[in-house]
Design a protein around this motif. Structure first.
Motif, PDB file in Angstrom:
ATOM      1  N   PHE A   1      -2.377   5.951   3.466  1.00  0.00           N
ATOM      2  CA  PHE A   1      -1.284   5.144   2.920  1.00  0.00           C
ATOM      3  C   PHE A   1      -1.747   4.413   1.659  1.00  0.00           C
ATOM      4  O   PHE A   1      -1.028   4.341   0.664  1.00  0.00           O
ATOM      5  N   LEU A   2      -2.955   3.867   1.739  1.00  0.00           N
ATOM      6  CA  LEU A   2      -3.494   3.147   0.573  1.00  0.00           C
ATOM      7  C   LEU A   2      -3.666   4.086  -0.600  1.00  0.00           C
ATOM      8  O   LEU A   2      -3.341   3.767  -1.737  1.00  0.00           O
ATOM      9  N   LYS A   3      -4.180   5.261  -0.294  1.00  0.00           N
ATOM     10  CA  LYS A   3      -4.428   6.243  -1.343  1.00  0.00           C
ATOM     11  C   LYS A   3      -3.106   6.657  -2.002  1.00  0.00           C
ATOM     12  O   LYS A   3      -3.014   6.729  -3.231  1.00  0.00           O
ATOM     13  N   GLU A   4      -2.096   6.874  -1.165  1.00  0.00           N
ATOM     14  CA  GLU A   4      -0.791   7.257  -1.711  1.00  0.00           C
ATOM     15  C   GLU A   4      -0.228   6.149  -2.613  1.00  0.00           C
ATOM     16  O   GLU A   4       0.218   6.399  -3.735  1.00  0.00           O
TER      17      GLU A   4
ATOM     18  N   CYS B   1      -6.933  -4.976   2.454  1.00  0.00           N
ATOM     19  CA  CYS B   1      -7.059  -3.672   1.773  1.00  0.00           C
ATOM     20  C   CYS B   1      -6.250  -3.650   0.481  1.00  0.00           C
ATOM     21  O   CYS B   1      -6.708  -3.144  -0.545  1.00  0.00           O
ATOM     22  N   CYS B   2      -5.033  -4.208   0.516  1.00  0.00           N
ATOM     23  CA  CYS B   2      -4.184  -4.182  -0.680  1.00  0.00           C
ATOM     24  C   CYS B   2      -4.787  -5.031  -1.783  1.00  0.00           C
ATOM     25  O   CYS B   2      -4.765  -4.660  -2.962  1.00  0.00           O
ATOM     26  N   LYS B   3      -5.342  -6.183  -1.400  1.00  0.00           N
ATOM     27  CA  LYS B   3      -5.975  -7.026  -2.408  1.00  0.00           C
ATOM     28  C   LYS B   3      -7.138  -6.260  -3.053  1.00  0.00           C
ATOM     29  O   LYS B   3      -7.278  -6.224  -4.282  1.00  0.00           O
ATOM     30  N   THR B   4      -7.924  -5.623  -2.200  1.00  0.00           N
ATOM     31  CA  THR B   4      -9.085  -4.881  -2.701  1.00  0.00           C
ATOM     32  C   THR B   4      -8.669  -3.754  -3.637  1.00  0.00           C
ATOM     33  O   THR B   4      -9.330  -3.485  -4.635  1.00  0.00           O
ATOM     34  N   ALA B   5      -7.560  -3.098  -3.300  1.00  0.00           N
ATOM     35  CA  ALA B   5      -7.142  -1.934  -4.083  1.00  0.00           C
ATOM     36  C   ALA B   5      -6.094  -2.288  -5.141  1.00  0.00           C
ATOM     37  O   ALA B   5      -5.505  -1.391  -5.738  1.00  0.00           O
ATOM     38  N   ASN B   6      -5.866  -3.594  -5.371  1.00  0.00           N
ATOM     39  CA  ASN B   6      -4.882  -4.036  -6.367  1.00  0.00           C
ATOM     40  C   ASN B   6      -3.477  -3.502  -6.115  1.00  0.00           C
ATOM     41  O   ASN B   6      -2.815  -3.026  -7.027  1.00  0.00           O
ATOM     42  N   LEU B   7      -3.035  -3.575  -4.868  1.00  0.00           N
ATOM     43  CA  LEU B   7      -1.686  -3.125  -4.542  1.00  0.00           C
ATOM     44  C   LEU B   7      -0.818  -4.330  -4.198  1.00  0.00           C
ATOM     45  O   LEU B   7      -1.308  -5.328  -3.670  1.00  0.00           O
ATOM     46  N   ARG B   8       0.467  -4.224  -4.499  1.00  0.00           N
ATOM     47  CA  ARG B   8       1.416  -5.242  -4.056  1.00  0.00           C
ATOM     48  C   ARG B   8       1.681  -5.021  -2.567  1.00  0.00           C
ATOM     49  O   ARG B   8       1.837  -3.884  -2.126  1.00  0.00           O
ATOM     50  N   PHE B   9       1.743  -6.106  -1.806  1.00  0.00           N
ATOM     51  CA  PHE B   9       1.936  -5.962  -0.364  1.00  0.00           C
ATOM     52  C   PHE B   9       3.061  -6.879   0.112  1.00  0.00           C
ATOM     53  O   PHE B   9       2.979  -8.099   0.012  1.00  0.00           O
TER      54      PHE B   9
END
Ligand code: PLP
Length: 307
Positions: free
Chosen positions: A58-61, A87-95
């Motif tokens: 999911f993170l990768k997508e 995980c989202c913070k680490t990968a710079n994703l909005r959560f």
């Protein structure tokens, strides 16, 4: 960005690769079998156990999409939310975390942790929450929040199972049997997809989880010949416990200095001990138990546990 699972792990200090160690059981010392345990409980203090694996695809997508947004559902004490937030913070994703119930005057420590780590909380009344998490919600969520990657609760989906199959990268060949606790069956499915040369034993921790074979099929497990479910070790249902279970967890700790939790891994290990007594395993079997984590749940049991 996020080229591999191991890369994500290394972005999440203090991550460490899971160890495999031997352990003993009260009933196993005289039996001609060997018992080992995969310590997923030790990989990370916040995202321990199986959860980080289930999240990976999911993170990768989301990371390779244009929207770079993840949405999921959870309760106020949900470790699922805490794991995704980090995980989202680490990968710079909005959560965006959709929380069950009205916004309370004071937030739970879990929610505060999630928000500190960048989660945007959205509170849905119980009725709306239930309707949204069970019906086809993608249209409504898209209208309100835009394009996103949706993570079902517990990662329960073929994508989650594919992620869980990465656990097998840390399991060397040669184990005749692998045993794990089963909630949504996503982890169990992942193990059967990834660890093809072992027999898989699942211990449901819920009562009346009668549809596991259908679940496995939905999760992508086509061949279920080497899969066995032992449904009689739920101790009355999800998060139910008995004094015998607690005493067993203490005895296990005395023998091995490995903590178990009463919701998942305690029941799995109790089941393993009990089927060993019944000579379930052929001579020479080499059994791997998966410690899926979950130890934070023991906080409610402090006085009864020796660890
Ligand atoms: C969530 C969880 C499980 C259940 O995993 P499923 O993939 O839902 O079957 C098992 N053990 C622990 C410790 C967990 O936290």
């Amino acid at each position: 960005m996020l080229a591999s699972f191991r890369e994500l792990y290394h972005l999440l200090p203090p991550f460490q690769s899971p160890k495999i160690q031997n352990f003993t059981l009260p009933e196993a010392t005289s039996k001609p079998i060997s018992t080992s345990i995969l310590r997923l409980d030790e990989v990370h203090p916040v995202i321990s156990g199986n959860k980080i694996f289930k999240l990976w695809y999911f993170l990768k997508e989301a990371a390779s999409s244009g929207h770079k947004t993840i949405i999921t559902f959870g309760g106020a004490w949900s470790n699922h939310l805490a794991a995704i937030a980090l995980c989202c913070k680490t990968a710079n994703l909005r959560f965006i975390g959709i929380i069950r119930g009205e916004k309370p005057p004071t937030l739970s420590p879990t929610l505060n942790y999630c928000i500190e780590n960048g989660m945007e909380p959205v509170f849905f009344s119980r009725a709306n929450y239930t309707a949204l998490s069970t019906n086809s919600h993608s249209f409504i969520l898209k209208q309100r929040f835009g394009e996103h990657t949706f993570v079902p609760e517990g990662g329960y989906s073929p994508t989650g199972a594919m992620g869980a199959s990465l656990i097998c990268d840390y399991i060397p060949e040669g184990f005749t049997h692998i045993i794990t606790a089963t909630g949504t069956a996503t982890t169990f499915a992942g193990l059967s997809l990834g660890c093809k040369s072992s027999k898989l034993i699942g211990i449901p921790v819920l009562k009346n989880l009668k549809d596991i074979h259908d679940r496995l099929e939905y999760l992508g497990v086509k061949n279920q010949e080497s899969v066995e479910i032992l449904p009689d070790y739920h101790f009355g249902g999800y998060a139910k416990k008995t004094p015998a279970l607690i005493e067993f967890m203490n005895e296990f700790y005395r023998l091995n200095e490995i903590p178990l939790d009463f919701v998942y891994t305690g029941k799995m290990m109790y089941a393993l001990n009990s089927i060993i007594t019944r000579d379930y395993f052929p001579h020479g079997s080499s059994i791997l138990a998966v410690h899926t984590g979950g130890l934070q749940g023991n906080q409610s049991l402090k006085e009864q546990l020796i660890f």
